[in-house]
Scaffold this motif. Structure first.
Motif, PDB file in Angstrom:
ATOM      1  N   ILE A 147      -9.295   1.074 -13.303  1.00 31.00           N
ATOM      2  CA  ILE A 147      -8.463   0.361 -12.331  1.00 31.00           C
ATOM      3  C   ILE A 147      -6.996   0.651 -12.578  1.00 31.00           C
ATOM      4  O   ILE A 147      -6.210   0.830 -11.633  1.00 31.00           O
ATOM      5  N   SER A 148      -6.579   0.725 -13.837  1.00 30.26           N
ATOM      6  CA  SER A 148      -5.189   1.057 -14.165  1.00 30.26           C
ATOM      7  C   SER A 148      -4.818   2.441 -13.658  1.00 30.26           C
ATOM      8  O   SER A 148      -3.729   2.648 -13.120  1.00 30.26           O
ATOM      9  N   VAL A 149      -5.722   3.402 -13.830  1.00 32.93           N
ATOM     10  CA  VAL A 149      -5.464   4.762 -13.345  1.00 32.93           C
ATOM     11  C   VAL A 149      -5.361   4.784 -11.829  1.00 32.93           C
ATOM     12  O   VAL A 149      -4.481   5.435 -11.255  1.00 32.93           O
ATOM     13  N   VAL A 150      -6.253   4.053 -11.136  1.00 42.55           N
ATOM     14  CA  VAL A 150      -6.206   3.985  -9.677  1.00 42.55           C
ATOM     15  C   VAL A 150      -4.878   3.412  -9.210  1.00 42.55           C
ATOM     16  O   VAL A 150      -4.240   3.944  -8.294  1.00 42.55           O
ATOM     17  N   ILE A 151      -4.446   2.330  -9.836  1.00 44.50           N
ATOM     18  CA  ILE A 151      -3.182   1.701  -9.445  1.00 44.50           C
ATOM     19  C   ILE A 151      -2.020   2.658  -9.659  1.00 44.50           C
ATOM     20  O   ILE A 151      -1.135   2.782  -8.798  1.00 44.50           O
ATOM     21  N   MET A 152      -1.998   3.364 -10.787  1.00 45.16           N
ATOM     22  CA  MET A 152      -0.891   4.266 -11.079  1.00 45.16           C
ATOM     23  C   MET A 152      -0.817   5.408 -10.073  1.00 45.16           C
ATOM     24  O   MET A 152       0.240   5.673  -9.491  1.00 45.16           O
ATOM     25  N   ILE A 153      -1.936   6.065  -9.827  1.00 48.99           N
ATOM     26  CA  ILE A 153      -1.933   7.214  -8.924  1.00 48.99           C
ATOM     27  C   ILE A 153      -1.628   6.784  -7.498  1.00 48.99           C
ATOM     28  O   ILE A 153      -0.817   7.392  -6.795  1.00 48.99           O
ATOM     29  N   GLU A 154      -2.265   5.710  -7.047  1.00 51.73           N
ATOM     30  CA  GLU A 154      -2.055   5.269  -5.676  1.00 51.73           C
ATOM     31  C   GLU A 154      -0.615   4.823  -5.443  1.00 51.73           C
ATOM     32  O   GLU A 154      -0.022   5.131  -4.406  1.00 51.73           O
ATOM     33  N   MET A 155      -0.040   4.095  -6.381  1.00 52.43           N
ATOM     34  CA  MET A 155       1.300   3.578  -6.168  1.00 52.43           C
ATOM     35  C   MET A 155       2.314   4.706  -6.032  1.00 52.43           C
ATOM     36  O   MET A 155       3.237   4.622  -5.207  1.00 52.43           O
ATOM     37  N   ILE A 156       2.160   5.762  -6.804  1.00 56.82           N
ATOM     38  CA  ILE A 156       3.082   6.891  -6.718  1.00 56.82           C
ATOM     39  C   ILE A 156       3.034   7.517  -5.325  1.00 56.82           C
ATOM     40  O   ILE A 156       4.065   7.841  -4.725  1.00 56.82           O
ATOM     41  N   PHE A 157       1.837   7.672  -4.771  1.00 54.99           N
ATOM     42  CA  PHE A 157       1.695   8.281  -3.447  1.00 54.99           C
ATOM     43  C   PHE A 157       2.051   7.301  -2.328  1.00 54.99           C
ATOM     44  O   PHE A 157       2.597   7.706  -1.293  1.00 54.99           O
ATOM     45  N   LEU A 158       1.752   6.017  -2.516  1.00 52.47           N
ATOM     46  CA  LEU A 158       2.010   5.041  -1.461  1.00 52.47           C
ATOM     47  C   LEU A 158       3.497   4.798  -1.254  1.00 52.47           C
ATOM     48  O   LEU A 158       3.915   4.343  -0.188  1.00 52.47           O
ATOM     49  N   LEU A 159       4.318   5.080  -2.257  1.00 53.24           N
ATOM     50  CA  LEU A 159       5.769   4.949  -2.084  1.00 53.24           C
ATOM     51  C   LEU A 159       6.307   5.958  -1.077  1.00 53.24           C
ATOM     52  O   LEU A 159       7.418   5.787  -0.569  1.00 53.24           O
ATOM     53  N   THR A 160       5.541   7.001  -0.775  1.00 52.93           N
ATOM     54  CA  THR A 160       6.024   8.058   0.117  1.00 52.93           C
ATOM     55  C   THR A 160       5.221   8.135   1.414  1.00 52.93           C
ATOM     56  O   THR A 160       5.200   9.190   2.048  1.00 52.93           O
ATOM     57  N   VAL A 161       4.562   7.054   1.814  1.00 57.15           N
ATOM     58  CA  VAL A 161       3.810   7.056   3.074  1.00 57.15           C
ATOM     59  C   VAL A 161       4.756   7.371   4.235  1.00 57.15           C
ATOM     60  O   VAL A 161       5.803   6.740   4.398  1.00 57.15           O
ATOM     61  N   PHE A 162       4.389   8.368   5.043  1.00 52.94           N
ATOM     62  CA  PHE A 162       5.257   8.771   6.150  1.00 52.94           C
ATOM     63  C   PHE A 162       4.480   9.093   7.421  1.00 52.94           C
ATOM     64  O   PHE A 162       4.786   8.587   8.504  1.00 52.94           O
ATOM     65  N   ALA A 163       3.460   9.949   7.314  1.00 56.28           N
ATOM     66  CA  ALA A 163       2.774  10.467   8.506  1.00 56.28           C
ATOM     67  C   ALA A 163       2.182   9.349   9.347  1.00 56.28           C
ATOM     68  O   ALA A 163       2.265   9.384  10.581  1.00 56.28           O
ATOM     69  N   GLU A 164       1.574   8.349   8.693  1.00 51.41           N
ATOM     70  CA  GLU A 164       0.946   7.263   9.437  1.00 51.41           C
ATOM     71  C   GLU A 164       1.971   6.489  10.264  1.00 51.41           C
ATOM     72  O   GLU A 164       1.702   6.086  11.401  1.00 51.41           O
ATOM     73  N   ILE A 165       3.155   6.283   9.688  1.00 47.74           N
ATOM     74  CA  ILE A 165       4.217   5.560  10.400  1.00 47.74           C
ATOM     75  C   ILE A 165       4.783   6.422  11.521  1.00 47.74           C
ATOM     76  O   ILE A 165       5.003   5.947  12.644  1.00 47.74           O
ATOM     77  N   PHE A 166       4.990   7.689  11.244  1.00 49.16           N
ATOM     78  CA  PHE A 166       5.566   8.593  12.235  1.00 49.16           C
ATOM     79  C   PHE A 166       4.675   8.723  13.463  1.00 49.16           C
ATOM     80  O   PHE A 166       5.147   8.703  14.600  1.00 49.16           O
ATOM     81  N   VAL A 167       3.369   8.826  13.247  1.00 53.91           N
ATOM     82  CA  VAL A 167       2.432   9.051  14.346  1.00 53.91           C
ATOM     83  C   VAL A 167       2.210   7.787  15.171  1.00 53.91           C
ATOM     84  O   VAL A 167       2.076   7.849  16.390  1.00 53.91           O
ATOM     85  N   THR A 168       2.192   6.622  14.526  1.00 56.59           N
ATOM     86  CA  THR A 168       1.770   5.398  15.216  1.00 56.59           C
ATOM     87  C   THR A 168       2.927   4.551  15.739  1.00 56.59           C
ATOM     88  O   THR A 168       2.994   4.247  16.926  1.00 56.59           O
ATOM     89  N   THR A 169       3.856   4.158  14.876  1.00 55.81           N
ATOM     90  CA  THR A 169       4.879   3.178  15.276  1.00 55.81           C
ATOM     91  C   THR A 169       6.298   3.726  15.291  1.00 55.81           C
ATOM     92  O   THR A 169       7.195   3.069  15.826  1.00 55.81           O
TER      93      THR A 169
END
Length: 296
Positions: free
Chosen positions: A218-240
Motif C-alpha cells: 500500500i505504501s508503494v502504491v501511494i508513493m507511485i500514484e501520488m507522483i503521477f497524480l500531481l501531474t494529471v492533465f489530459a483528463e482535465i484538458f479533454v473534459t472540462t
C-alpha cells in the motif's frame, strides 16, 4: 588490499566509477538542464506576444504568482484530486485484491479484464467517459438515471471535480489492484488457516492478517500514484478545460494556461518551479514513509 573479482574490476577502485561516470553524467544533464532553464525563465519577463522585450525581472513572477488567487485554488484542487483518487484506489484496490484472491469460475479472465483500464491512454479514457458514460443526454449514466425515474446529471457542469476524480480513479484502480494482488500471493495461507481454526472470522482475518501484510505494498502504491497524480492533465484538458471557472484547474493545468494560452513563459516557469518544489516535498515524505514500512 583490493581483491580482484571475476570481471577484472576492483572493489572500491576507480574503474567502477569510470564505468558509471557516463551514465551518471547523462542522467545529471538530463535533469539539470531543463531545471536550470525553468529557473532562469522564471526570473525573466518573457512573454511570447512581446518578442524582443524579454529582460531580467528578478522575483516579480513569483510575487505575482503568490498573490494570484488562481494559484491557491489550483493547489487546493490538486490536493483534493490526489487525495480522493488515492482513497478510492487504495481502498478499492485492497478490497478487490482480497476478492480476486478467492477461487471462482473465470477468475483468470476477470483479472485480465479488471486490470485492462490501466493500459488505456488517458486521452482515450477521458473521451469515453465524456461522450459515452457521462453525456447528459446520450450517456450510459443518463440512461440509468432515466430507468430509475431520476433526472440525468450534467456531470461536467454540476459535479466537475467529482467527474475528474471518477475518471482518474477508474484508470489508477487497476494499478493499485495489480500491486496489491501481487502482494497477496505471498500471504501465508497456513497463518490464515490457523486464525480461522482459532475462531477468527473473515473481518478479523482481513484487519489483523491481510491488511498488515499489505502495508508495504500500500505504501508503494501511494508513493507511485501520488507522483503521477500531481501531474494529471489530459483528463482535465479533454473534459472540462479547467472549468467551470477554476473548479477543475489543478497546478499542471494552470501552468499550461499561463504558458500556452496567456503566452507568459516567465510566469509559467515560476509555476513550474513551485510544482517542482511541491513534488519534491511530497517525494521526500513518501520515501521516508516507505523506508519506515520496509524497516518494520
Amino acid at each position: 588490499m583490493n581483491k580482484p573479482i571475476a570481471s577484472g574490476r576492483k572493489v572500491g577502485g576507480l574503474r567502477p566509477l569510470a564505468l558509471q561516470g557516463p551514465a551518471v553524467t547523462l542522467l545529471f544533464l538530463w535533469m539539470i538542464v531543463p531545471l536550470s532553464m525553468t529557473v532562469w525563465f522564471s526570473l525573466q519577463r518573457y512573454n511570447l506576444l512581446m518578442p524582443g522585450m524579454d529582460e531580467f525581472d528578478g522575483l516579480t513572477n513569483y510575487r505575482y504568482l503568490f498573490t494570484d488567487p488562481a494559484l491557491w485554488s489550483s493547489m487546493i484542487t490538486t490536493l483534493l484530486l490526489v487525495g480522493w483518487v488515492l482513497v478510492i484506489t487504495v481502498v478499492g484496490g485492497t478490497l478487490l485484491a482480497v476478492l480476486f484472491q478467492q477461487e471462482f469460475f473465470g477468475r483468470g479472465i476477470a483479472r485480465v479484464l479488471v486490470i485492462s483500464p490501466f493500459f488505456v491512454m488517458p486521452t482515450a479514457s477521458a473521451l469515453v467517459w465524456k461522450n459515452l458514460m457521462m453525456h447528459p443526454s446520450n450517456g450510459v449514466l443518463a440512461w440509468l438515471a432515466g430507468v430509475f425515474g431520476m433526472e440525468p446529471i450534467n456531470w461536467f457542469s454540476s459535479l466537475p471535480l467529482t467527474s475528474i476524480v471518477i475518471i482518474v480513479a477508474w484508470q489508477w484502480l487497476p494499478f493499485a489492484l495489480l500491486i496489491l494482488l501481487t502482494a497477496m500471493q505471498s500471504l501465508d495461507e497456513d497463518q490464515v488457516e490457523a486464525a480461522r481454526m482459532d475462531g477468527a472470522g473473515p473481518i478479523a482475518v482481513f484487519f489483523f492478517i491481510t491488511l498488515p501484510h499489505l502495508k508495504r505494498a500500500i505504501s508503494v502504491v501511494i508513493m507511485i500514484e501520488m507522483i503521477f497524480l500531481l501531474t494529471v492533465f489530459a483528463e482535465i484538458f479533454v473534459t472540462t478545460s479547467g472549468g467551470p471557472g477554476l473548479a477543475t484547474t489543478n497546478l499542471a493545468y494552470l501552468i499550461y494556461i499561463r504558458a500556452l494560452l496567456d503566452y507568459d513563459v516567465g510566469l509559467a516557469s515560476a509555476g513550474g518551479v513551485v510544482a517542482i518544489v511541491l513534488a519534491n516535498i511530497v517525494a521526500i515524505f513518501l520515501v521516508r514513509m516507505v523506508a519506515k514500512n520496509l524497516e518494520d
